[in-house]
Design a protein around this motif. Structure first.
Motif, PDB file in Angstrom:
ATOM      1  N   VAL A 124       1.010  -1.102  -0.063  1.00  0.00           N
ATOM      2  CA  VAL A 124       0.128   0.103   0.068  1.00  0.00           C
ATOM      3  C   VAL A 124       0.810   1.121  -0.082  1.00  0.00           C
ATOM      4  O   VAL A 124       0.600   2.357  -0.629  1.00  0.00           O
ATOM      5  CB  VAL A 124      -0.516   0.206   1.539  1.00  0.00           C
ATOM      6  CG1 VAL A 124      -1.619   0.883   1.649  1.00  0.00           C
ATOM      7  CG2 VAL A 124      -1.737  -1.152   1.368  1.00  0.00           C
ATOM      8  N   ASP A 125       1.575   1.434   0.733  1.00  0.00           N
ATOM      9  CA  ASP A 125       2.863   2.825   0.634  1.00  0.00           C
ATOM     10  C   ASP A 125       3.268   2.763  -0.746  1.00  0.00           C
ATOM     11  O   ASP A 125       4.203   3.614  -0.703  1.00  0.00           O
ATOM     12  CB  ASP A 125       3.524   2.022   1.882  1.00  0.00           C
ATOM     13  CG  ASP A 125       2.875   2.150   3.699  1.00  0.00           C
ATOM     14  OD1 ASP A 125       2.169   2.587   3.899  1.00  0.00           O
ATOM     15  OD2 ASP A 125       3.769   1.786   5.210  1.00  0.00           O
ATOM     16  N   ALA A 126       3.261   1.560  -1.160  1.00  0.00           N
ATOM     17  CA  ALA A 126       4.665   1.795  -2.315  1.00  0.00           C
ATOM     18  C   ALA A 126       2.819   2.245  -3.309  1.00  0.00           C
ATOM     19  O   ALA A 126       4.085   2.559  -4.848  1.00  0.00           O
ATOM     20  CB  ALA A 126       5.119   0.273  -2.510  1.00  0.00           C
ATOM     21  N   GLY A 127       2.708   2.307  -3.085  1.00  0.00           N
ATOM     22  CA  GLY A 127       1.411   2.568  -4.362  1.00  0.00           C
ATOM     23  C   GLY A 127       0.564   1.418  -4.734  1.00  0.00           C
ATOM     24  O   GLY A 127       0.444   2.492  -6.364  1.00  0.00           O
ATOM     25  N   TYR A 128       0.546   0.606  -4.872  1.00  0.00           N
ATOM     26  CA  TYR A 128       0.476  -0.967  -6.131  1.00  0.00           C
ATOM     27  C   TYR A 128      -1.287  -0.743  -6.145  1.00  0.00           C
ATOM     28  O   TYR A 128      -1.684  -0.475  -6.682  1.00  0.00           O
ATOM     29  CB  TYR A 128       1.261  -1.985  -5.439  1.00  0.00           C
ATOM     30  CG  TYR A 128       2.121  -2.269  -5.292  1.00  0.00           C
ATOM     31  CD1 TYR A 128       3.100  -1.406  -5.980  1.00  0.00           C
ATOM     32  CD2 TYR A 128       2.628  -2.973  -4.632  1.00  0.00           C
ATOM     33  CE1 TYR A 128       4.611  -1.044  -6.238  1.00  0.00           C
ATOM     34  CE2 TYR A 128       4.438  -3.427  -4.542  1.00  0.00           C
ATOM     35  CZ  TYR A 128       5.560  -2.177  -5.677  1.00  0.00           C
ATOM     36  OH  TYR A 128       6.111  -2.805  -5.548  1.00  0.00           O
ATOM     37  N   VAL A 129      -1.540  -0.094  -4.054  1.00  0.00           N
ATOM     38  CA  VAL A 129      -3.140  -0.773  -4.404  1.00  0.00           C
ATOM     39  C   VAL A 129      -3.307   0.458  -3.535  1.00  0.00           C
ATOM     40  O   VAL A 129      -3.031   1.394  -2.398  1.00  0.00           O
ATOM     41  CB  VAL A 129      -3.569  -1.905  -3.883  1.00  0.00           C
ATOM     42  CG1 VAL A 129      -3.289  -3.014  -4.805  1.00  0.00           C
ATOM     43  CG2 VAL A 129      -2.766  -1.570  -2.830  1.00  0.00           C
ATOM     44  N   PRO A 130      -5.302   0.628  -3.120  1.00  0.00           N
ATOM     45  CA  PRO A 130      -4.552   1.838  -2.548  1.00  0.00           C
ATOM     46  C   PRO A 130      -5.439   1.015  -0.703  1.00  0.00           C
ATOM     47  O   PRO A 130      -5.326   0.188  -0.209  1.00  0.00           O
ATOM     48  CB  PRO A 130      -6.675   2.303  -2.788  1.00  0.00           C
ATOM     49  CG  PRO A 130      -6.833   1.427  -3.780  1.00  0.00           C
ATOM     50  CD  PRO A 130      -5.956   0.083  -4.252  1.00  0.00           C
ATOM     51  N   ASN A 131      -5.327   1.677   0.459  1.00  0.00           N
ATOM     52  CA  ASN A 131      -5.479   1.863   1.343  1.00  0.00           C
ATOM     53  C   ASN A 131      -6.531   1.248   2.297  1.00  0.00           C
ATOM     54  O   ASN A 131      -6.397   0.362   3.461  1.00  0.00           O
ATOM     55  CB  ASN A 131      -4.800   2.510   2.490  1.00  0.00           C
ATOM     56  CG  ASN A 131      -5.701   3.903   2.684  1.00  0.00           C
ATOM     57  OD1 ASN A 131      -6.966   3.744   1.929  1.00  0.00           O
ATOM     58  ND2 ASN A 131      -5.054   5.152   2.895  1.00  0.00           N
ATOM     59  N   ASP A 132      -7.527   1.340   1.230  1.00  0.00           N
ATOM     60  CA  ASP A 132      -8.638   0.310   1.935  1.00  0.00           C
ATOM     61  C   ASP A 132      -8.085  -1.379   1.892  1.00  0.00           C
ATOM     62  O   ASP A 132      -9.544  -2.264   1.985  1.00  0.00           O
ATOM     63  CB  ASP A 132      -9.585   0.476   1.455  1.00  0.00           C
ATOM     64  CG  ASP A 132      -9.810   0.988  -0.672  1.00  0.00           C
ATOM     65  OD1 ASP A 132      -9.113   1.159  -0.950  1.00  0.00           O
ATOM     66  OD2 ASP A 132     -11.080   0.620  -0.840  1.00  0.00           O
ATOM     67  N   LEU A 133      -7.412  -1.992   0.877  1.00  0.00           N
ATOM     68  CA  LEU A 133      -7.047  -3.464   0.925  1.00  0.00           C
ATOM     69  C   LEU A 133      -5.940  -3.650   0.985  1.00  0.00           C
ATOM     70  O   LEU A 133      -6.084  -4.681   1.372  1.00  0.00           O
ATOM     71  CB  LEU A 133      -6.577  -3.526  -0.392  1.00  0.00           C
ATOM     72  CG  LEU A 133      -7.781  -2.802  -1.854  1.00  0.00           C
ATOM     73  CD1 LEU A 133      -7.212  -3.617  -3.758  1.00  0.00           C
ATOM     74  CD2 LEU A 133      -9.069  -3.555  -1.354  1.00  0.00           C
ATOM     75  N   GLN A 134      -5.477  -2.969   2.822  1.00  0.00           N
ATOM     76  CA  GLN A 134      -4.646  -3.332   3.313  1.00  0.00           C
ATOM     77  C   GLN A 134      -4.992  -4.286   4.382  1.00  0.00           C
ATOM     78  O   GLN A 134      -5.798  -3.978   5.399  1.00  0.00           O
ATOM     79  CB  GLN A 134      -3.854  -2.056   3.457  1.00  0.00           C
ATOM     80  CG  GLN A 134      -2.923  -2.543   4.605  1.00  0.00           C
ATOM     81  CD  GLN A 134      -2.113  -1.329   6.064  1.00  0.00           C
ATOM     82  OE1 GLN A 134      -2.239   0.096   4.948  1.00  0.00           O
ATOM     83  NE2 GLN A 134      -1.666  -1.540   6.819  1.00  0.00           N
ATOM     84  N   VAL A 135      -4.460  -4.787   4.487  1.00  0.00           N
ATOM     85  CA  VAL A 135      -4.519  -6.269   5.855  1.00  0.00           C
ATOM     86  C   VAL A 135      -3.228  -6.505   6.636  1.00  0.00           C
ATOM     87  O   VAL A 135      -2.153  -6.108   7.021  1.00  0.00           O
ATOM     88  CB  VAL A 135      -4.620  -7.126   5.217  1.00  0.00           C
ATOM     89  CG1 VAL A 135      -4.997  -8.282   6.450  1.00  0.00           C
ATOM     90  CG2 VAL A 135      -5.819  -7.685   4.273  1.00  0.00           C
ATOM     91  N   GLY A 136      -4.091  -6.147   8.314  1.00  0.00           N
ATOM     92  CA  GLY A 136      -3.193  -6.131   9.678  1.00  0.00           C
ATOM     93  C   GLY A 136      -3.364  -4.959  10.273  1.00  0.00           C
ATOM     94  O   GLY A 136      -4.665  -4.696  10.866  1.00  0.00           O
ATOM     95  N   GLN A 137      -2.587  -4.934  11.382  1.00  0.00           N
ATOM     96  CA  GLN A 137      -3.211  -4.312  12.268  1.00  0.00           C
ATOM     97  C   GLN A 137      -3.206  -2.995  12.099  1.00  0.00           C
ATOM     98  O   GLN A 137      -4.355  -2.746  13.610  1.00  0.00           O
ATOM     99  CB  GLN A 137      -1.396  -4.361  13.729  1.00  0.00           C
ATOM    100  CG  GLN A 137      -1.709  -3.658  14.869  1.00  0.00           C
ATOM    101  CD  GLN A 137      -0.232  -3.408  15.356  1.00  0.00           C
ATOM    102  OE1 GLN A 137       0.339  -3.717  15.370  1.00  0.00           O
ATOM    103  NE2 GLN A 137      -1.339  -2.986  17.264  1.00  0.00           N
TER     104      GLN A 137
END
Length: 353
Positions: free
Chosen positions: A271-284
């Motif tokens: 997400v930080d690298a800009g591959y996908v938007p942050n609403d797809l982030q899985v994690g804490q």
């Protein structure tokens, strides 16, 4: 001696344990809906409320405007037998879930209902509203609860999920909780007859005005049109990491997810690298998921990421580094190059009809 005995008796009378046992339990659940349908995370909050006590009276609070609100209210009143009342706040101020009007609405409902508990899911909806609502009620919320041991005793993860902390709430009411929906799965519900529907009541909003909305304003909603299931509730999740190198390469993950009818996830690094938007982030710091199948491609297995997916039923990991931490939690692991593995999977999987 008599004075000391009286003081001791008064102390015993006002201990937190005596308060919690003598006071009846009633819970207000924040309802979240979309297109007239109650979201599964909201039903998980109802399941969590059931764990507070047998005689718990559960009310669901819905706010919005238009036909979708009425449809959601009817579903909420009839879909879950544990809901004893549905409160509806119908106003254009709630068309979009801004924290300011919602917090004032919760404060108003608490003044009238005197609930012992207020519960919401640990979604972006609940995390956005609860801090402001807790401040208005002058209480300290307990977040991300994964287990309810008693009406005032809760378990929540700490240190990125590497340890569990037992928390006892000793403050004044209401006790405010956000719950991790994956820890409170919804039990199969048998359709109830019309006679068992919960009553639907309108919330008196005569005291609300433009000042209740606050300084925040809804600007726009930016979302991608997709037929993929929601990440937080999907049965299958396909996740990609930084090893995919570019946003163009990440489309392989999206194509594989389409073949499997799965949701797409991503690591924080991706997400930080800009591959996908942050609403797809899985994690804490992203979304917590617990699907039946979790497939991780090029995911190293950082603690922050594992905190969001380690409760998945089956975990499959593909990584060219045999020592990657992801293999320690994976049920099935393949040491290989994802740029070779994914195309081979796409070649063998049938096209989605």
């Amino acid at each position: 001696m008599a004075r000391i005995a009286v003081i001791r008796a008064l102390r015993r009378r006002v201990t937190p344990s005596s308060i919690s046992t003598s006071r009846s339990i009633s819970t207000l659940v924040l309802g979240e809906f979309e297109g007239g349908t109650i979201k599964p995370s909201c039903l998980s909050a109802v399941e969590a409320a059931k764990s507070l006590g047998k005689d718990n009276s559960i009310s669901m609070l819905l706010a919005g405007s238009g036909p979708s609100l009425k449809e959601a209210a009817v579903i909420a009143a009839s879909h879950h037998p544990s809901v004893s009342q549905v409160l509806v706040a119908d106003s254009d101020m709630f068309t979009h879930p801004l924290a300011e009007p919602w917090a004032k609405l919760i404060h108003l409902a608490q003044q009238k209902g005197s609930y012992s508990h207020v519960i919401a899911s640990s979604s972006s909806f609940g995390k956005n509203i609860f801090p402001r609502a807790a401040a208005l009620l002058d209480v300290s919320p307990i977040t991300d609860v994964v287990e309810i041991s008693d009406s005032h005793l809760f378990v929540r993860p700490i240190y990125a999920g590497n340890a569990l902390s037992t928390v006892k709430y000793t403050g004044a009411g209401p006790c405010m909780l956000t719950i991790r929906s994956t820890s409170f799965p919804v039990s199969p519900i048998i359709d109830e007859s019309k006679s068992n529907e919960a009553p639907i009541s309108q919330v008196d909003l005569s005291t609300f005005n433009e000042e209740s909305v606050g300084k925040s304003r809804f600007v726009k909603l930016a979302s991608q049109a997709t037929e993929r299931p929601d990440l937080g509730n999907a049965r299958v999740v396909v996740t990609g990491g930084r090893a995919l190198k570019t946003a163009e390469n990440f489309k392989m993950i999206e194509k594989l997810a389409e073949r499997l009818g799965a949701a797409v996830g991503a690591t924080r690094a991706a997400v930080d690298a800009g591959y996908v938007p942050n609403d797809l982030q899985v994690g804490q710091t992203g979304k917590i998921v617990a699907p039946e199948l979790y497939m991780a491609f090029g995911v190293s297995g950082a603690i922050q990421h594992l905190a969001g997916m380690k409760d998945s039923k089956v975990i499959v990991a593909v990584n060219k580094d045999a020592d990657a931490p992801i293999f320690q939690v994976a049920d099935y692991g393949l040491v290989g190059d994802l740029f070779e593995v994914i195309p081979e999977l796409l070649e063998k999987l049938p096209e989605k009809k």
